[in-house]
Scaffold this active site. Structure first.
Site, PDB file in Angstrom:
ATOM      1  N   LYS A 119       0.869  -1.178   0.000  1.00  0.00           N
ATOM      2  CA  LYS A 119       0.000   0.000   0.000  1.00  0.00           C
ATOM      3  C   LYS A 119       0.906   1.229   0.000  1.00  0.00           C
ATOM      4  O   LYS A 119       1.437   1.632   1.036  1.00  0.00           O
ATOM      5  CB  LYS A 119      -0.923   0.014   1.221  1.00  0.00           C
ATOM      6  CG  LYS A 119      -1.923   1.166   1.220  1.00  0.00           C
ATOM      7  CD  LYS A 119      -2.863   1.079   2.410  1.00  0.00           C
ATOM      8  CE  LYS A 119      -3.887   2.201   2.368  1.00  0.00           C
ATOM      9  NZ  LYS A 119      -3.263   3.528   2.492  1.00  0.00           N
ATOM     10  N   LYS A 323      -3.261  -2.549   7.534  1.00  0.00           N
ATOM     11  CA  LYS A 323      -2.398  -1.452   7.968  1.00  0.00           C
ATOM     12  C   LYS A 323      -1.267  -1.971   8.854  1.00  0.00           C
ATOM     13  O   LYS A 323      -1.467  -2.855   9.706  1.00  0.00           O
ATOM     14  CB  LYS A 323      -3.219  -0.397   8.726  1.00  0.00           C
ATOM     15  CG  LYS A 323      -4.275   0.295   7.880  1.00  0.00           C
ATOM     16  CD  LYS A 323      -3.685   1.097   6.734  1.00  0.00           C
ATOM     17  CE  LYS A 323      -3.009   2.368   7.176  1.00  0.00           C
ATOM     18  NZ  LYS A 323      -3.926   3.422   7.619  1.00  0.00           N
TER      19      LYS A 323
END
Length: 698
Positions: A119, A323
């Site tokens: 990401k 995350k």
């Protein structure tokens, strides 16, 4: 990886205050390219809001960031052909497993394949090509419409102005600044009187939107998807049917950058366990990447799975962002300490209000030099963005200037050496005590005696202090002239310890040139560079005789570094002379001297003697614990062995890696090598391969 707990909101008033804070933070982040909260604080705030709304659905405020792209903070005037959504987040393996189960319940079958990719921490854009020509760039905006930033065409690497085929399509991806581009951008900005960017993400966003600047800075694009435009013709049906992984391959074939161009190429797997392994592998590479990532994106790979899972108003239901723990936080600069290194360099260190980053408490951060403090306009009391990744020393990226109160104070620079009170040489960016190494004599000698230099066992800092205080050594060359009787006269120096120390010093006298050169502590060089210099020149007298132009023939030495090394060696000439007089070895075993000027030279500096060596032309990575005859070698000694065998040592696996030496508990590097088809050798096999070079003294 552990779950980050969401902040608990006690009542309606706390919820309303949290919504207002999130609204301000989102507006600053997405619309003004500023950081009121760091990413971790914002994520926790939004999770707290979402948890409260789940318990009290009747109290949800219209301004809430939940369910909205970019927190509802931005919009645009260029409609997207297909909504450009955000991603929902998970923060642990348990949350990810729960999410995958929900996807499979929704589509009524197991997901056939998953794509796992980094990401990237940049700004999402849609890039439209018509008949193969770059036509328009649009930001995500509110997901339905974005801002036209086509004025930035030509400043973004990875976005060719013409594709390899005359197709019409939209490529979606992230525009970011690499670490190098970020440093260059801030240098250019400060030269033009502008404040430095707080971090690379803000730098990319601010640069992308800026118009009519008197300067240009570079950014980089990485695609994460593509779709057809209304006038794409037959390509529409093709793209709609392709798996996500093949869409990326198609885009890469057109000449557009994708994450496949990096050390964290996307991978396609078929099980949740393989996804988790991919997450761990990418997370392990995070600190070594040349750009920022804040997580891993997992997507259903097949178009049919994506279509059946569908999308919500904010995010697709077939993709999620896993995350990672934050490596960037905002805290306050409380003070600056000035420390003197072993070569006399005066290095500033930031004293911070303690903050937890990536699982550890950070109280200090590096500040490169006084000019860096001035360039970043750092002031005591500033809120600063602090970055930390892996084992890298935390660094301050920039002050968060819009949070200043007016009570901040300038950083005071030292007028004399903080260590000895001597004058400071301020002629270069890195200030230095005019006494140089003599200012930190103990540190300089201790460094030279260290394991990766001369490796003198029994000569720790305490013993060095004793020798210096007794007047027996004034530099590390004096170690080789120590006399037994004078050592025995010192406290805590019996016959056994004295004889052991003298034997270790005698062994150090025979170390290869690369170790001796490293022990000199030449600024701008370290273990790897010392090996390259020693391999290139083969002897100390050739190194000392080399001018800046000749030094630039060594891989990794540019014009500025070459000039600095020449100057440093001139300063070190008396010390080198003492070492020669003491009988210290000044040659590199197995190295071939460079040809005389004008003589024919084949294969370049690295190839003249490598052709007949077992690792000639190979890039070798070592990972895991070595066994057999290699078990006693340090990683530095392994790298020495690789280079003596004609190879080039590296710390990371990539497409350019020729061989991975995989010991016990090899981990993610072995997995990466297997994926790339890199040859893998066990320590015993590698030892046989380089057997002829193992005989050389390490």
């Amino acid at each position: 990886m552990t779950t980050n707990p969401a902040g608990v909101l006690a009542d309606t008033a706390a919820y309303a205050a949290a919504v207002e804070e999130a609204k301000r933070a989102a507006a600053a982040y997405y619309a003004a390219d500023e950081s009121v909260l760091d990413d971790d604080a914002y994520d926790r705030l939004v999770r707290g809001i979402a948890a409260y709304e789940e318990e009290h659905p009747q109290e949800v405020l219209d301004a809430s960031p939940t369910g909205k792209v970019a927190g509802g903070a931005v919009s645009g005037d260029v409609p997207h052909t297909v909504p450009m959504l955000s991603l929902d987040n998970v923060f642990s393996a348990e949350q990810f497993v729960t999410w995958t189960a929900s996807v499979e319940r929704r589509i009524g079958r197991p997901v056939a394949a998953w794509s796992v990719e980094p990401k990237l921490d940049g700004l999402a854009v849609a890039v439209r090509y018509r008949q193969g020509r770059l036509d328009r760039m649009i930001t995500r905006g509110d997901g339905t419409a974005g801002e036209d930033v086509s004025h930035a065409i030509g400043t973004v690497l990875g976005l060719p102005e013409r594709l390899a085929a005359p197709v019409t399509l939209e490529v979606r991806g992230e525009i970011l600044m690499t670490n190098e581009q970020f440093e260059q951008a801030n240098a250019v900005r400060t030269e033009h009187g502008a404040a430095p960017f707080a971090n690379p993400r803000n730098g990319a966003a601010g640069t992308l939107r800026a118009k009519d600047r008197p300067y240009r800075v570079e950014m980089t694009f990485f695609a994460y998807g593509a779709l057809a435009l209304p006038d794409s013709g037959d390509l529409a049906a093709t793209l709609d049917a392709l798996p996500h992984s093949e869409v990326l391959e198609y885009v890469a074939g057109l000449g557009v950058h994708t994450a496949a161009d990096t050390a964290v190429a996307p991978r396609t797997v078929t099980s949740v366990e393989e996804v988790q392994a991919g997450v761990e592998d990418i997370a392990a590479l995070r600190a070594s990447l040349p750009f920022g990532i804040d997580g891993i994106v997992i997507k259903a790979d097949l178009a049919a799975d994506q279509r059946d899972a569908g999308s919500g108003t904010r995010a697709p239901r077939w993709a999620i962002a896993y995350k990672l723990p934050a490596v960037e936080k905002v805290t306050r600069l409380l003070g600056v300490e000035w420390n003197v290194g072993r070569t006399g360099i005066i290095a500033p260190r930031a004293v911070l209000e303690p903050v937890e980053i990536d699982g550890s408490t950070v109280s200090y951060a590096t500040l490169h030099n006084p000019a860096d403090i001035t360039r970043r306009d750092l002031r005591l009391g500033d809120h600063v963005m602090v970055y930390k990744a892996g084992d890298i020393i935390p660094r301050i990226e920039a002050p968060v200037a819009h949070l200043r109160t007016g009570e901040e104070k300038p950083v005071e620079f030292p007028g004399v050496c903080p260590q000895c009170g001597s004058e400071i040489d301020m002629s270069e960016q890195r200030w230095r005590c005019t006494r140089g190494r003599d200012c930190r004599l103990v540190a300089s000698i201790s460094y030279a005696a260290g394991r990766d230099q001369l490796d003198i066992e029994g000569l720790g800092a305490t013993r060095v202090v004793q020798l210096v205080d007794a007047g027996l050594v004034q530099d590390f060359a004096d170690l080789f002239t120590l006399e037994r009787d004078r050592l025995l006269a010192l406290e805590r120096m019996g016959e056994t310890s004295t004889d052991n120390l003298l034997a270790a010093i005698e062994t150090a006298r025979t170390r290869p040139l690369s170790r001796v050169f490293c022990a000199l502590g030449v600024r701008g060089t370290g273990r790897s560079m010392s090996r390259r210099i020693a391999r290139h020149f083969a002897s100390m007298d050739r190194i000392v005789a080399a001018d800046a132009e000749v030094l630039q023939q060594v891989d990794g030495i540019g014009k500025e570094k070459a000039a600095a090394v020449v100057t440093e060696l001139e300063e070190l000439a008396p010390l080198i002379g003492k070492l020669v007089a003491a009988g210290v070895n000044m040659t590199e075993p197995g190295a071939t001297p460079p040809p005389e000027p004008g003589a024919a030279q084949e294969g370049g500096a690295d190839g003249r003697e490598a052709a007949g060596l077992p690792l000639a032309g190979m890039t070798v990575v070592v990972t895991g614990a070595m066994t057999g005859v290699l078990a006693e070698l340090s990683r530095n000694q392994m790298n020495e062995l690789i280079e003596r065998a004609g190879g080039k040592s590296s710390s990371s696996v990539s497409k350019r890696t020729s061989l991975l030496v995989a010991g016990e508990k090899a981990g993610s590097k072995r997995t990466k090598a297997e994926e790339l088809g890199v040859r893998i050798a066990a320590p015993e096999e590698f030892a046989e391969l380089v057997e002829s070079c193992l005989a050389l003294d390490m």
